[in-house]
Design a protein around this motif. Structure first.
Motif, short mmCIF file in Angstrom:
data_model
loop_
_atom_site.label_atom_id
_atom_site.label_comp_id
_atom_site.label_asym_id
_atom_site.label_seq_id
_atom_site.Cartn_x
_atom_site.Cartn_y
_atom_site.Cartn_z
N ALA A 272 16.28 61.45 41.70
CA ALA A 272 15.82 61.33 43.08
C ALA A 272 14.72 60.27 43.21
O ALA A 272 14.68 59.52 44.18
CB ALA A 272 15.33 62.68 43.59
N GLY A 273 13.81 60.21 42.24
CA GLY A 273 12.74 59.21 42.27
C GLY A 273 13.27 57.80 42.22
O GLY A 273 12.79 56.90 42.93
N ASP A 274 14.30 57.56 41.41
CA ASP A 274 14.92 56.24 41.31
C ASP A 274 15.59 55.87 42.63
O ASP A 274 15.48 54.73 43.10
CB ASP A 274 15.96 56.21 40.19
N ARG A 275 16.29 56.82 43.22
CA ARG A 275 16.97 56.55 44.49
C ARG A 275 15.96 56.26 45.59
O ARG A 275 16.15 55.36 46.41
CB ARG A 275 17.85 57.74 44.89
N LEU A 276 14.88 57.02 45.61
CA LEU A 276 13.83 56.79 46.61
C LEU A 276 13.23 55.40 46.44
O LEU A 276 12.96 54.69 47.41
CB LEU A 276 12.75 57.86 46.51
N SER A 277 13.01 55.01 45.20
CA SER A 277 12.47 53.68 44.92
C SER A 277 13.38 52.58 45.44
O SER A 277 12.92 51.59 46.00
CB SER A 277 12.24 53.51 43.42
N ARG A 278 14.68 52.75 45.27
CA ARG A 278 15.62 51.74 45.76
C ARG A 278 15.57 51.65 47.29
O ARG A 278 15.58 50.55 47.85
CB ARG A 278 17.05 52.05 45.30
N LEU A 279 15.50 52.79 47.96
CA LEU A 279 15.40 52.80 49.42
C LEU A 279 14.12 52.10 49.88
O LEU A 279 14.14 51.32 50.84
CB LEU A 279 15.41 54.23 49.95
N LEU A 280 13.03 52.38 49.19
CA LEU A 280 11.74 51.79 49.57
C LEU A 280 11.71 50.30 49.26
O LEU A 280 11.19 49.50 50.06
CB LEU A 280 10.63 52.52 48.83
N SER A 281 12.26 49.90 48.13
CA SER A 281 12.23 48.50 47.72
C SER A 281 12.96 47.59 48.69
O SER A 281 12.58 46.43 48.89
CB SER A 281 12.83 48.35 46.32
N VAL A 282 14.00 48.11 49.32
CA VAL A 282 14.75 47.32 50.30
C VAL A 282 13.83 46.85 51.42
O VAL A 282 13.94 45.73 51.92
CB VAL A 282 15.92 48.15 50.89
N HIS A 283 12.88 47.69 51.82
CA HIS A 283 11.96 47.35 52.90
C HIS A 283 10.82 46.45 52.45
O HIS A 283 10.13 45.85 53.28
CB HIS A 283 11.37 48.62 53.51
N LEU A 284 10.59 46.35 51.15
CA LEU A 284 9.40 45.65 50.65
C LEU A 284 9.68 44.31 49.99
O LEU A 284 8.74 43.57 49.72
CB LEU A 284 8.66 46.55 49.65
N THR A 285 10.93 44.00 49.71
CA THR A 285 11.23 42.79 48.95
C THR A 285 10.73 41.51 49.63
O THR A 285 10.40 40.54 48.97
CB THR A 285 12.74 42.66 48.70
N GLU A 286 10.67 41.51 50.96
CA GLU A 286 10.21 40.32 51.67
C GLU A 286 8.73 40.41 52.04
O GLU A 286 8.21 39.54 52.73
CB GLU A 286 11.05 40.11 52.93
N LYS A 287 8.06 41.47 51.59
CA LYS A 287 6.65 41.67 51.94
C LYS A 287 5.75 41.60 50.71
O LYS A 287 4.63 42.09 50.71
CB LYS A 287 6.47 43.04 52.61
#
Length: 199
Positions: free
Chosen positions: A26-41
């Motif tokens: 679950a932690g890995d999946r959450l990280s992937r969801l969060l990273s999508v929003h942060l890659t350009e920031k």
């Protein structure tokens, strides 16, 4: 699936995406969801506002995560809100003003507990747009965040204050562990991405 594939997936344009705390990795999946929003920031200061209070079991999710993260060496997240120094209704506006003074164009992530449908209890969602703290209690507080992380800790619809007070600590602790792990993994990913971009 890599991040570029995730970003092109229309699935991510349909609103908040969720993972249940008890799911495998679950932690890995959450990280992937969060990273999508942060890659350009990556070049913006990232501020995580962990909203809640240690005086209510259900509402302690934010401060619990904040405390767990404050014990770790994060390179890319500036954390506000811990069990010792919570961010809640009484100091939220003051905290947001402080963040505005400290950081130039920060990318703010709001983390808060919420109530939902019975089948959604235990879900952790990441979505675009601000969190609206205090909504379940009909409190008029300023919206927080460019994006939000919400953890559904109990059922909505009746005596919300009582429901939050009587939420199981075991559930909240397990959800906090997953969220903290996901954010720590995202922090490592951002650090690697910055190094690659400077090569």
């Amino acid at each position: 699936m890599n991040l570029e594939t995730l970003k092109k997936n229309p699935f991510f344009d349909k609103g908040p995406q969720s993972v249940f705390y008890h799911e495998t990795a679950a932690g890995d999946r959450l990280s992937r969801l969060l990273s999508v929003h942060l890659t350009e920031k990556i070049t913006n200061p990232i501020v995580l506002v962990c909203i809640g209070t240690d005086r209510s079991t259900g509402d302690s999710l934010g401060p619990l995560v904040g405390s767990k993260l404050s014990e770790r060496s994060l390179e890319n997240f500036n954390v506000f809100g811990t069990l010792e120094d919570p961010v809640h209704a009484l100091n939220l506006e003051e905290t947001l003003l402080s963040i505005k003074k400290q950081y130039v164009q920060p990318f703010v992530i709001a983390l808060d507990a919420c109530l939902g449908k019975a089948q959604s209890i235990g879900a952790i969602s990441v979505g675009q747009g601000p969190s609206k703290p205090g909504a379940a209690m009909n409190k008029k507080l300023p919206p927080v965040g460019n994006i939000h992380i919400h953890g559904v800790v109990n059922i909505q619809g009746f005596m919300e204050f009582f429901v939050l007070q009587n939420t199981r600590l075991n559930l909240v602790m397990k959800m906090a562990d997953v969220i903290a792990a996901g954010i720590q993994k995202t922090d490592r990913y951002l650090t690697v991405s910055k190094k690659i971009n400077h090569l």
